[in-house]
Design an enzyme around this catalytic site. Structure first.
Site, PDB file in Angstrom:
ATOM      1  CG  ASP A 275      -0.765  65.094 -35.263  1.00 14.45           C
ATOM      2  OD1 ASP A 275      -0.852  66.131 -36.176  1.00 14.45           O
ATOM      3  OD2 ASP A 275      -2.147  64.605 -34.506  1.00 14.45           O
ATOM      4  CG  LEU A 276       4.611  69.128 -31.897  1.00 16.57           C
ATOM      5  CD1 LEU A 276       5.602  69.377 -32.210  1.00 16.57           C
ATOM      6  CD2 LEU A 276       3.104  69.764 -30.952  1.00 16.57           C
TER       7      LEU A 276
END
Length: 288
Positions: free
Chosen positions: A84-85
């Protein structure tokens, strides 16, 4: 508790260069797990928003990108995939900023200013969705705008999905806007093709049953025929090729940045740059 375990693993192996947020403590308060972290500054998204989505200077993007890739390389060495960058999950270490003239005046003639961070040091946060490479993976990961094509097509995912997200983040920091601003899979794939060219046929053929509806006769994207609205078609047409997007914002660094982004945004995950490979790219050797 899974997140606590991951944070403790990261802290245990950290020698001060992980660029990951450090856990200080955790406790259970009335069946709610609370985690205490080091104090950090605003996110990169907060800074973009504060500056009316005006892009960062390329030299600053280079420094952010280097540190982000160092963090991803550290996680991948621990066999962790962040998944979830995004700019909201990249925080500045300090809240201190400096004001610089924007060289654009308001309608009243007043000079506008931008706030840039005094220090470029960053930390990656939010390990709530982080997965071990050897565990069962959920079918959907990543916030939509930063989601890799293999996830959308149901081909399975691993470390390379983080590098796709890094590529999307770097373009956003350079342009001020998310590259793929969409909430629908077919439109998302059409945007990818607009920026990066056609999807490889072997990925289309391997797509799961849920993704088959996005293609005609199994080989060509069903676009614009399958678009849900004219606004959707216009949103895709508004995008430009990767090379042109970078050229509009990166000036002297555009050729090396474009080449780096092409490596990070390879459709085929097995051909995508690893974090360690990306750190050796000439774009980072241009650093002042």
């Amino acid at each position: 508790m899974i997140e606590v375990d991951i944070l403790q693993l990261i802290a245990k192996n950290d020698r001060g260069s992980s660029r990951c947020v450090q856990i200080r403590n955790w406790f259970d308060y009335r069946d709610h797990i609370c985690i205490v972290f080091e104090k950090l500054g605003p996110s990169l998204y907060d800074i973009l928003k504060r500056n009316r989505y005006h892009p960062f200077p390329v030299d600053l993007v280079r420094e952010f990108g280097r540190q982000l890739l160092e963090s991803v390389a550290y996680m991948h060495d621990l066999r962790l995939i962040h998944t979830d960058l995004k700019p909201e999950n990249i925080l500045l270490e300090s809240s201190e900023s400096i004001k610089i003239p924007d060289f654009k005046r308001t309608t009243s003639g007043a000079m506008q200013y931008r706030c840039l961070p005094k220090s470029s040091a960053i930390k990656v946060i939010d390990f709530g969705s982080t997965a071990y490479d050897n565990q069962n993976h959920s079918s959907i990961v990543s916030t939509r705008h930063y989601r890799a094509p293999e996830v959308i097509l149901g081909l399975g995912w691993s470390y390379p999905c983080d590098l796709w997200s890094v590529g999307c983040i770097l373009i956003e920091l350079c342009t001020g806007e998310a590259l793929f601003q969409t909430h629908e899979n077919l439109e998302h794939l059409a945007m990818m093709e607009r920026v990066l060219g056609p999807l490889p046929e072997h990925m289309i053929r391997g797509a799961n049953r849920g993704a088959e509806m996005y293609f005609r006769r199994g080989s060509r994207l069903n676009w614009p025929e399958g678009a849900v609205s004219r606004e959707s078609i216009r949103a895709v047409k508004k995008l430009d090729s990767l090379q042109n997007l970078v050229a509009q914002n990166a000036d002297s660094s555009r050729s090396s940045l474009t080449d780096l982004l092409r490596g990070l945004l390879k459709y085929n995950p097995s051909e995508r740059l690893t974090a360690q490979e990306a750190l050796k790219h000439p774009f980072f050797k241009d650093m002042a």
